[in-house]
Scaffold this motif. Structure first.
Motif, short mmCIF file in Angstrom:
data_model
loop_
_atom_site.label_atom_id
_atom_site.label_comp_id
_atom_site.label_asym_id
_atom_site.label_seq_id
_atom_site.Cartn_x
_atom_site.Cartn_y
_atom_site.Cartn_z
N ALA A 245 0.82 -1.21 0.00
CA ALA A 245 0.00 0.00 0.00
C ALA A 245 0.86 1.27 0.00
O ALA A 245 0.39 2.36 -0.28
CB ALA A 245 -0.93 0.01 1.21
N GLN A 246 2.14 1.13 0.33
CA GLN A 246 3.06 2.27 0.26
C GLN A 246 3.62 2.41 -1.15
O GLN A 246 3.99 3.50 -1.57
CB GLN A 246 4.27 2.03 1.20
CG GLN A 246 3.93 1.89 2.66
CD GLN A 246 3.88 3.22 3.39
OE1 GLN A 246 4.30 4.25 2.86
NE2 GLN A 246 3.34 3.22 4.59
N ASP A 247 3.70 1.29 -1.83
CA ASP A 247 4.53 1.22 -3.02
C ASP A 247 3.73 1.13 -4.31
O ASP A 247 4.22 1.54 -5.36
CB ASP A 247 5.43 -0.01 -2.87
CG ASP A 247 6.58 0.00 -3.86
OD1 ASP A 247 7.13 1.09 -4.09
OD2 ASP A 247 6.90 -1.07 -4.38
N MET A 248 2.51 0.60 -4.25
CA MET A 248 1.73 0.36 -5.47
C MET A 248 0.50 1.26 -5.47
O MET A 248 -0.40 1.08 -4.65
CB MET A 248 1.27 -1.11 -5.52
CG MET A 248 2.36 -2.13 -5.24
SD MET A 248 3.65 -2.15 -6.52
CE MET A 248 2.70 -2.76 -7.92
N PRO A 249 0.44 2.21 -6.41
CA PRO A 249 -0.67 3.16 -6.42
C PRO A 249 -2.05 2.50 -6.34
O PRO A 249 -2.91 2.94 -5.58
CB PRO A 249 -0.48 3.92 -7.74
CG PRO A 249 1.00 3.85 -7.99
CD PRO A 249 1.45 2.53 -7.45
#
Lengths: 477, 477
Positions: free
Chosen positions: B360-364
């Protein structure tokens, strides 16, 4: 063979197998361990294990652990959880002694399947002489062995060991501590601890000559009485910093989702700290704060602190923070004040304590005379110099004086004949990019020169107070 | 004329005299006030006053205030303390109404001479209709009037007023707040307060249309009952943040050296906060933390917080911090968890709360789905997104995703249909220069876009908890 000698073989393996490395890796896992071993220059034998490949990262790949040419000193397991029990059985057959289970998906999921797998591996481990790190953890980070396949690249080896149920904590700590000159002997991420326990690692670190200080991050605790006794013993010669998390209701729930541990009660942990004298910490930054103090300061003899700062409101804030952290800020003696008043004018300054004098920040000569007089005041046991950092780049003359005072601070602390602890806090309430950059540079300059420097007054006061408390505890034993 | 109209003339003067400006200034003082008035483009008449010069900074210089061509709307006094009483008498004769005494060396020195001078000016002031800011203070910083001759250059005017017994605090705050999009209506450094009191300034700010929030830094307090009543009244429509310093023994001593104030008792101030509903703060950074919350968040309706982060140990730390700050971190509903599990895998993550999912931090896409589901969970009143910031520069693809998620966060918060407060904490335990720089940039990006973002979890949790407490107080009235 004593247990600690046996563990030496795990921390300094001559050969490592990575089970679950892949030629086409998806996500973070075995291949990262493998490739980083190579990249960081690990010198022993490296064996990728994967039935679906013949070569991975240029190395011959093996179908399973049973077919390896030798029993590796360490097997890193990075395959899905359901396959872990059989692999452990294979390791036992092959004569493997040391295993790190990176794989997660056991009791920490809170799901039935994970709990069943957990029980299965726990049974296998306890019926064998396998030494198991994990599961659900990052394992070992040992600069001396080039086992640093996670976290920041090692910048050197040093005296701080970290024993942590969180791998992320270890990882972040490497990226925070090393730039401040705090280096590691061993970082141990041990996750759910279904094999080796905190007590095993602590026994090893207690006798490890590379380890001078031990930081622990605990979510749960097995065998609390023995751990308490051991930490009490270790802490006498190697300061132990303990971060016990999950002592709040929400934290305890998060602990059970993370490592499936029982967080325990706050009261029990208060007793633990009182009994062991271990230094209580509650963040990664604070571990580094404490390490810097113990690396560089002479033993503390009292709580009466001199505050040297600039700005009246700031002086009050400094004093309030120190008071709340349990430090005294006594008035200087009349003799010292009279001497200070010879070169610090009364209006706009104060020479009582806090000593509020911008000139001592800005003028090398004033700085030296002020520090010499105040450090040697008989009312004073320790010093916090609140060093003001701003952007001086637009004024070369002022920047030169700023640099000069910084150099003089380092020289003064190095030759500190008072044998009183002197630390710095870096004052810079400022969000200009230049100032933020300068503050980081100055912070590194001081810490790399062996001066404990802290990013703000609260960290400085808290670290000093806990450092003093450590010596108060020792004195009472 | 009502008192507030009268003060308008002081905050927005058409003419300013600087007594004690010098053609060859030694140290910081009147000349700095004078030159900065010119540099910052003050449009009214400026009169340097000094018997020893005829021209200063290109302006005609006057021998004394009596010889000025008009009674200036504001006289700034920057001459040695012993000469101040006579100057005040001259100002009265010339019909001056508003005076700022920059000069220090009065009761705050703790010396007999300072106390005598203090009594003398106090008598002069109270027997006249002079409105006096100070002494021993930096005075007024008003972007709308270009009266910003101390502190950072104004970057704009905004809704935050600061009423402070410390000028340093005002100065640092301008250099900290403005880069985060927090701008000021008025900063008032009022020092020893021998003329105008906190109550006078508060009455003015209460009705000042430019002022939407008021931060106060108090060392002492005169007329406590009236101030309490007034702040209670103001706080209903303009949130008031109060930093009361000197409530520790060491802090109280420092207060007496700084502004000669009596710090007062802790118990009395606890009653003050309970009665007024003012937000207690204890640092400059916290003033900005609170301003950001009140500037941008919808009203709070409850304490049940969603924590969205990455890393298991970090999730526990987040939960512990929130619990300690009085926030609840409840489990998400079963329905939300089942939905999250469709795209966040179980192993290595947690979808309970804290939601620990690096994806959730890394994949829009994962970010958007996660935030939509969790924000709208009926168990949740507010959100802290612990946004992980590291150095991504070495991986352009990852950096692009990082930037994309940041943009998506801004878009999501702007369109936030849930009307639940969402704030960010910036997680970056990292001392690499690139990461520190990136963190500052991201922080500014969020705050300048109108999203309350905090430099660490503690600031975020504390600000959110106090923000909620403000609405809890209002609801009980």
């Amino acid at each position: 063979m004593p247990a600690t000698r046996v563990l030496d073989n795990m921390f300094h393996p001559q050969s490592v197998a990575v089970v679950g490395a892949s030629a086409n890796p998806a996500g973070w896992g075995g291949s990262n361990f493998l490739n980083d071993l190579i990249k960081r220059g690990y010198q022993g034998n490296v064996y990728p294990v994967n039935p679906k490949a013949s070569v991975i990262s240029g190395l011959k790949c093996y179908t399973d652990v049973k077919s390896l040419p030798e029993p590796p000193d360490l097997v890193i397991i990075a395959i899905p959880a359901p396959s872990v029990p059989q692999l452990l059985r294979d390791c036992i057959i092959r004569g493997v002694k040391n295993v790190h289970i990176f794989t997660s998906g056991f009791s920490e999921t809170g799901e039935e399947e994970g709990r069943k797998l957990d029980a299965e591996i726990t049974a296998i481990i306890s019926n064998s002489d396998l030494r198991v790190v994990g599961p659900n953890c990052m394992g070992l980070w040992v600069p001396g062995s080039k086992l640093t396949y996670w976290g920041g690249a090692p910048k050197g080896a040093g005296g701080l060991a970290l024993l942590s149920q969180s791998g992320g904590h270890g990882e972040f700590l490497t990226m925070y501590a090393q730039n401040l000159g705090v280096y590691f002997s061993k970082i141990i991420s041990f996750g759910n601890a279904r094999g080796l326990q905190a007590i095993d690692y602590l026994e090893y670190l207690a006798q490890d000559p590379e380890t001078k200080m031990i930081a622990c991050y605990f979510e749960g605790m097995q065998d609390g009485t023995r751990v308490t006794q051991l930490i009490k013993q270790i802490n006498k010669t190697k300061p132990v910093f303990v971060w016990k998390s999950g002592l709040t209701p929400s934290g305890a729930r998060a602990v059970s989702s993370h490592t499936g541990s029982l967080a325990g009660e706050s009261k029990i942990w208060q007793a633990f700290y009182a009994q062991t004298g271990a230094v209580p910490v509650s963040s990664l930054e604070e571990i580094v704060d404490m390490a810097l103090a113990f690396m560089y300061l002479p033993p503390a003899t009292g709580r009466r602190v001199l505050l040297l700062g600039g700005g009246g409101g700031n002086a009050v804030a400094l004093a309030d923070i120190c008071s709340r952290e349990g430090l005294d800020v006594p008035r200087l003696t009349e003799a010292t004040r009279l001497e200070l008043n010879k070169f610090i004018r009364l209006a706009g300054n104060s020479v009582r304590n806090p000593v509020d004098a911008w000139s001592a920040q800005d003028m090398p000569e004033i700085f030296k005379k002020t520090l010499e007089l105040t450090v040697n005041d008989p009312n004073i046991d320790a010093v916090i110099f609140d060093r003001h950092v701003w952007g001086e780049e637009d004024n070369p003359e002022r920047k030169a004086r700023f640099d000069q005072v910084n150099n003089d601070i380092i020289a003064f602390c190095k030759q500190n004949s008072s044998r009183k602890p002197i630390i710095l806090s870096l004052m810079g309430v400022n969000t200009f990019a230049d100032s933020v950059k300068l503050k980081l540079e100055v912070w590194q300059k001081f810490t790399l020169a062996g001066i404990p420097a802290y990013p703000n007054t609260l960290s400085a006061a808290r670290a000093l107070s806990k450092f003093i408390a450590y010596y108060e505890y020792l004195a009472k034993q």
